[in-house]
Design a protein around this motif. Structure first.
Motif, mmCIF file in Angstrom:
data_model
loop_
_atom_site.group_PDB
_atom_site.id
_atom_site.type_symbol
_atom_site.label_atom_id
_atom_site.label_comp_id
_atom_site.label_asym_id
_atom_site.label_seq_id
_atom_site.Cartn_x
_atom_site.Cartn_y
_atom_site.Cartn_z
ATOM 1 N N ARG A 217 0.745 -1.211 0.093
ATOM 2 C CA ARG A 217 0.130 0.136 -0.052
ATOM 3 C C ARG A 217 0.825 1.338 0.005
ATOM 4 O O ARG A 217 0.588 2.320 0.563
ATOM 5 N N LYS A 218 1.820 1.190 -0.894
ATOM 6 C CA LYS A 218 2.818 2.221 -0.941
ATOM 7 C C LYS A 218 3.076 2.972 -2.217
ATOM 8 O O LYS A 218 4.100 2.888 -2.830
ATOM 9 N N ILE A 219 1.786 3.141 -2.925
ATOM 10 C CA ILE A 219 1.893 3.462 -4.182
ATOM 11 C C ILE A 219 1.812 5.020 -4.681
ATOM 12 O O ILE A 219 1.972 5.505 -5.811
ATOM 13 N N ASP A 220 1.759 5.515 -3.612
ATOM 14 C CA ASP A 220 1.534 7.251 -3.712
ATOM 15 C C ASP A 220 2.639 7.814 -4.406
ATOM 16 O O ASP A 220 2.444 8.802 -5.744
ATOM 17 N N GLY A 221 3.983 7.472 -4.150
ATOM 18 C CA GLY A 221 5.099 7.865 -4.979
ATOM 19 C C GLY A 221 5.134 7.529 -6.362
ATOM 20 O O GLY A 221 5.393 8.334 -7.430
ATOM 21 N N ILE A 224 2.487 9.647 -8.414
ATOM 22 C CA ILE A 224 2.916 10.804 -8.563
ATOM 23 C C ILE A 224 3.991 10.937 -9.897
ATOM 24 O O ILE A 224 4.144 11.410 -10.474
ATOM 25 N N ASP A 225 4.850 10.018 -9.640
ATOM 26 C CA ASP A 225 6.013 9.785 -10.983
ATOM 27 C C ASP A 225 5.435 9.542 -12.264
ATOM 28 O O ASP A 225 5.763 10.102 -13.322
ATOM 29 N N MET A 226 4.313 8.726 -12.173
ATOM 30 C CA MET A 226 3.681 8.464 -13.674
ATOM 31 C C MET A 226 2.736 9.526 -13.997
ATOM 32 O O MET A 226 2.716 10.018 -15.215
ATOM 33 N N PHE A 269 -8.926 8.306 -5.088
ATOM 34 C CA PHE A 269 -7.798 7.660 -4.074
ATOM 35 C C PHE A 269 -6.892 8.942 -3.449
ATOM 36 O O PHE A 269 -6.718 8.738 -2.324
ATOM 37 N N SER A 270 -6.901 10.003 -4.056
ATOM 38 C CA SER A 270 -6.004 11.185 -3.269
ATOM 39 C C SER A 270 -6.748 11.438 -2.156
ATOM 40 O O SER A 270 -5.892 11.998 -1.239
ATOM 41 N N HIS A 271 -8.196 11.582 -2.148
ATOM 42 C CA HIS A 271 -8.759 12.058 -0.867
ATOM 43 C C HIS A 271 -9.549 11.067 -0.044
ATOM 44 O O HIS A 271 -10.119 11.289 0.781
ATOM 45 N N THR A 272 -8.851 9.624 -0.201
ATOM 46 C CA THR A 272 -9.392 8.570 0.658
ATOM 47 C C THR A 272 -8.054 8.073 1.180
ATOM 48 O O THR A 272 -7.825 8.124 2.434
ATOM 49 N N GLY A 278 -2.306 15.466 -1.197
ATOM 50 C CA GLY A 278 -1.927 16.850 -1.593
ATOM 51 C C GLY A 278 -0.902 16.789 -2.636
ATOM 52 O O GLY A 278 -1.317 17.517 -3.735
ATOM 53 N N TYR A 279 -0.018 15.928 -2.867
ATOM 54 C CA TYR A 279 0.913 15.932 -3.948
ATOM 55 C C TYR A 279 0.446 15.270 -5.161
ATOM 56 O O TYR A 279 0.691 15.656 -6.185
ATOM 57 N N ILE A 280 -0.394 14.306 -4.926
ATOM 58 C CA ILE A 280 -1.184 13.636 -6.195
ATOM 59 C C ILE A 280 -2.319 14.740 -6.674
ATOM 60 O O ILE A 280 -2.237 14.877 -7.905
ATOM 61 N N GLU A 281 -3.064 15.511 -5.898
ATOM 62 C CA GLU A 281 -3.828 16.348 -6.511
ATOM 63 C C GLU A 281 -3.051 17.421 -7.170
ATOM 64 O O GLU A 281 -3.530 18.000 -8.333
#
Length: 306
Positions: A217-221, A224-226, A269-272, A278-281
């Motif tokens: 569950r560490k897909i945030d970075g 963002i990169d994609m 996903f960004s707000h849940t 914030g970085y994804i948005e």
């Protein structure tokens, strides 16, 4: 020139060719990344059979990871240190050159075949043989060990050589050994920590990296990169795989209720579930502004031409 160099390498011989995942299709004969015929895992309308958790080697999971990995021929066939040999040149028609290019794509798919992801095996304590005749001949105790492995217990990532480390690990350890799993996990963690995902993109290790991050569950970075690299389809595929593995998570439930698709999945996903929403948005905002700017430029160009 790139196509010619690739064709020359293929004609000189390479590794065995595997089954096609990126077939040569279309009337123009161009080799391109083909869309999978499997249903999108994580699509609100797609349900997995029973309660079985998806596995790395499942066909639909492999299809998603293969699409995300990409197929950069220049990176796959990058130069390696070896004894220099005189090059071989051949004159080709356009049809022959395209055929050689397709062979290069097939050879690249063989290079990009992902290593398996296995659970750590149980300790092996089997007694291979007992020989009573040798009992008592020696008073000293002997330990037999393999000393060919030269990977240190402390993994050092020098000059971003992640791919080299994983290749060496793959050659020296079994996929279910503790050392193999430890080295891969430390490598993936370091890549995620420094955001250097692109170093494994278009390599056979990228699918394993994505699978590891999704399971943790560490897909945030990675998302963002994609988004920043204009790989929106890949980002959506990652999120769909995430929902496939965790159908009870909040973003999956909201996406199902709203019948959301595409970029809306990432917004939900960004707000849940996201830890860096914030970085994804912000990345999405920059992406959409770039799209709007490009659309406006195309519109003005068309108006000028008319």
């Amino acid at each position: 020139m790139a196509a010619f160099r690739i064709a020359r390498r293929v004609l000189r011989g390479s590794r065995p060719v595997a089954n096609a995942e990126f077939p040569c299709a279309g009337t123009g004969g161009q080799c391109r990344r083909a869309l999978s015929t499997h249903p999108d895992p994580g699509d609100p309308g797609t349900k997995s059979a029973g309660s079985r958790k998806p596995q790395f080697m499942d066909d639909d999971v492999q299809s998603v990871l293969t699409r995300i990995t990409g197929l950069d021929l220049e990176k796959v066939f990058k130069p390696v240190k070896q004894q220099l040999k005189p090059p071989t040149y051949k004159l080709m028609t356009n049809e022959q050159l395209e055929e050689a290019r397709c062979k290069a794509v097939d050879a690249a798919k063989a290079y990009l075949r992902m290593p398996p992801v296995l659970n750590e095996r149980e300790p092996i304590n089997d007694v291979l043989a007992e020989d009573k005749v040798l009992d008592g001949l020696e008073t000293a105790k002997y330990v037999f060990t393999d000393i060919t492995y030269d990977i240190p217990h402390r993994v050092v990532f020098a000059q971003d050589r992640y791919e080299d480390i994983l290749d060496l690990c793959l050659n020296q350890f079994e996929p279910d050994s503790a050392d193999y799993i430890r080295v891969h996990q430390q490598t993936y963690e370091d890549i995620d920590k420094h955001g250097k995902y692109d170093l494994l993109r278009s390599t056979r290790h990228f699918g394993g990296l994505v699978w590891y991050l999704v399971n943790r569950r560490k897909i945030d970075g990675l998302l963002i990169d994609m988004i920043q690299k204009d790989l929106m389809d890949d980002a959506i595929n990652v999120l769909q795989l995430y929902h496939r593995l965790y159908p009870e998570c909040q973003s999956s439930k909201e996406a199902s209720q709203q019948q959301a698709r595409g970029i809306d999945l990432i917004k939900i996903f960004s707000h849940t579930d996201s830890k860096r929403g914030g970085y994804i948005e912000l990345a999405l905002q920059v992406y959409q502004e770039a799209l709007n700017s490009s659309a406006n430029q195309d519109l003005r160009r068309n108006e000028e031409q008319n």
